[in-house]
Enzyme design. Structure first.
Site, PDB file in Angstrom:
ATOM      1  N   HIS A   1       0.871  -1.176   0.000  1.00  0.00           N
ATOM      2  CA  HIS A   1       0.000   0.000   0.000  1.00  0.00           C
ATOM      3  C   HIS A   1       0.910   1.228   0.000  1.00  0.00           C
ATOM      4  CE1 HIS A   1      -2.168  -3.155   2.250  1.00  0.00           C
ATOM      5  NE2 HIS A   1      -3.300  -2.605   1.840  1.00  0.00           N
TER       6      HIS A   1
ATOM      7  N   ASP B   1       2.513   2.042   3.297  1.00  0.00           N
ATOM      8  CA  ASP B   1       3.496   1.072   3.781  1.00  0.00           C
ATOM      9  C   ASP B   1       4.914   1.529   3.482  1.00  0.00           C
ATOM     10  OD1 ASP B   1       1.338  -0.600   4.412  1.00  0.00           O
ATOM     11  OD2 ASP B   1       1.462  -1.660   2.497  1.00  0.00           O
TER      12      ASP B   1
END
Length: 445
Positions: free
Chosen positions: A99, A102
Site C-alpha cells: 500500500h 506502507d
C-alpha cells in the site's frame, strides 16, 4: 547494513532435511506439468505485514523486534526498503506488494505525501534494477486515516471522494513506473454500519463512478496492468459492498465494469464470508474472473481476519486444484497477506513463516497436479452427471426441452433412483494423494 546477518539464502534441501532455514518441498526450478514451481506459484511478500507490522493488537502495544525500527520518519522508510530487498533476495521470491502508506509516511499535506512517495519510489526503482523481485501489485490505503471514517469512494463527503481519487491516481502512476503486474482495490471502509443514515444507491453509484475513473486514467497514462477487486464481507466495516465474489461480480456486471476487473481472492476473507477458500476460487474461475490470490488462512474458531500463514495442506491443495484448472494465475500470483503471530516476534520468524507457506503451496501444487493428471475427481463428476449427456438430460442442456415436454416425460417415470455421492471415498482418495506426494518417495511430477 545487513538486517538479517545470521541468515543466508534459503536453499532447497528436500523433504528429509531438518534444517529450519531450508525449503523441504518448494524447489523453484523443479518442473511440474511443464512449468517450474516458480512459474506456477509466483510467490509475493506483503510489505505491510512483513516490514511495517509491529505485533500490536487491541490489548497490547507492538512487540516485534525489527532492526530497522531504530529509525523514524523517512529514514525508517528507507531502512525498510533495504531490509525488504535483503529478505526478497534471501527467500528468492519473484514479487512483492504494498500500500502507499506502507512504503512512505503521509505528510501534513497531499503534496508532502506525494514528495515522500516519490523519494521512496526512486529508491525502490533503483533496487529493482538489480533484483529479480518485481512488483505484483500496489494499492492506495483508503481506510486507515480518520478522513476515511465514512468510506472513500462511498463517503458521504465529496471532499473525501476527491482525496481518495488523488491517492489512486498517484498509485496508478507508481504502478506504471514500477511495472506492476496488477493494481488492487480493497474497500475496507466501502460499506455501512446502519441503513438508517445510508443512501446505498448513491454510494454504489459513486463507487462505480470512481472505478470507471480509474479505468479511464489507467488508459490515459498507458498502464496496462490487470485491475483487481478484493472481496471481504466485514471488518473494519460491518457490511462491506464487496461481500464476496458473487456479490462483487453482480456489482461489476450491473455497472459495466466486468471487462476491466478480475478478483484478488483472500482465503481468510472467504472464511469470514462463510465460504471455503476453494468456493470463492471456483466462483471466480467459472466466470473467468480469477486474477490473483492473497495466500493466508483464518481460524474458524475466531470471528476476525487472523491472517495466518497458510499451512493447511488440504486448503493449499484444493486452491491449487482451482488455479491449475484456471490455466494458472496469468499476471497474478500468490501473495502472502499473512503475519507472524504476536508471540513470534524475532526477525528469523519472518523466514520460518514464509518457508512454511511456500512449502505448503508447493505440496498443494504437486498434489493438485497429480489429481488432475489422474482425473481422480473428473471421472467421478462425469459419471455423476452422465444423465445430462443423453436422453432428456441432453435435451435440457441443449435447450430443446420445455415444461410441457418435461411434464410428459415425468408422467411416464417410475421410481426415480439416485446414486451415492461417495464423499467419504473421495476424501480418502484426497488423503492418499496428499500422503503419497508429501512423503519422500512421492516425487513423481
Amino acid at each position: 547494513m545487513a538486517y538479517f546477518p545470521n541468515i543466508g539464502t534459503i536453499p532447497y534441501e528436500g523433504p528429509e532435511s531438518r534444517n529450519p532455514l531450508a525449503f523441504k518441498f518448494y524447489n523453484p526450478d523443479e518442473k511440474v506439468g511443464g512449468k517450474t514451481m516458480e512459474e506456477h506459484l509466483r510467490f509475493s511478500v506483503a510489505y505491510w505485514h512483513t516490514f511495517t507490522g509491529d505485533g500490536s493488537d487491541p490489548f497490547g502495544v507492538g512487540n516485534m523486534i525489527r532492526p530497522w525500527n531504530t529509525y523514524s520518519g523517512m529514514d525508517l522508510a528507507k531502512a525498510r526498503v533495504e531490509a525488504a530487498f535483503e529478505l526478497f533476495e534471501k527467500l528468492n521470491v519473484p514479487f512483492f506488494c504494498f500500500h502507499d502508506v506502507d512504503i512512505a509516511p503521509e505528510g501534513e499535506t497531499l503534496s508532502e505525501t506525494y514528495k515522500n512517495l516519490d523519494e521512496i519510489v526512486d529508491m525502490i526503482e533503483e533496487y529493482m534494477k538489480t533484483s529479480k523481485t518485481k512488483l505484483l501489485w500496489n494499492t492506495a490505503n483508503l481506510f486507515s486515516h480518520p478522513r476515511f471514517v465514512h468510506g472513500a469512494a462511498t463517503s458521504c463527503n465529496a471532499d473525501v471522494f476527491a482525496y481518495a481519487a488523488a491517492k489512486v491516481k498517484k498509485g496508478l502512476e507508481i504502478a506504471k513506473r514500477l511495472g506492476a503486474e496488477n493494481y488492487v482495490f480493497w474497500g475496507g471502509r466501502e460499506g455501512y454500519e446502519t441503513l438508517l443514515n445510508t443512501d446505498m444507491k448513491l454510494e454504489l453509484d459513486n463507487l462505480a463512478r470512481f472505478l470507471h475513473m480509474a479505468v479511464d486514467y489507467a488508459k490515459e497514462i498507458g498502464f496496462d496492468g490487470q485491475f483487481l477487486i478484493e472481496p471481504k464481507p466485514k471488518e473494519p466495516t460491518k457490511h462491506q459492498y464487496d461481500f464476496d465474489v458473487a456479490t462483487a461480480l453482480a456489482f461489476l456486471q450491473t455497472y459495466g465494469l466486468k471487462d476491466h476487473f478480475k478478483f484478488n481472492i483472500e482465503a481468510n476473507h472467504a472464511t469470514l464470508a462463510g465460504h471455503t477458500f476453494e468456493h470463492e476460487l471456483r466462483v471466480a474461475r467459472i466466470h473467468g474472473m480469477l486474477g490473483s490470490v492473497d495466500a493466508n488462512q483464518g481460524d474458524t474458531l475466531l470471528g476476525w481476519d487472523t491472517d495466518e500463514f497458510p499451512t493447511d495442506l488440504y486448503t493449499t491443495t484444493l486452491a491449487m486444484y482451482e488455479i491449475l484448472q484456471n490455466g494458472g494465475l496469468g499476471r497474478g500470483g500468490l501473495n502472502f497477506d499473512a503475519k507472524v503471530r504476536r508471540g513470534s516476534f524475532e526477525p528469523e520468524d519472518l523466514f520460518y513463516a514464509h518457508i512454511a507457506g511456500m512449502d505448503s503451496f508447493a505440496i498443494g501444487l504437486k498434489v493438485a497436479h497429480r489429481l488432475l493428471e489422474d482425473r481422480v475427481f473428473e471421472q467421478f463428476i462425469e459419471e455423476r452427471y452422465k444423465s445430462y449427456t443423453e436422453g432428456i438430460g441432453r435435451e435440457i442442456v441443449e435447450g430443446t426441452a420445455d415444461f410441457k415436454k418435461l411434464e410428459e416425460y415425468a408422467l411416464q417415470l417410475g421410481d426415480i433412483r439416485n446414486t451415492s455421492g461417495r464423499l467419504e471415498r473421495l476424501k480418502t482418495l484426497l488423503n492418499q494423494y496428499l500422503l503419497e506426494v508429501s512423503a519422500p518417495s512421492g516425487s513423481r511430477s
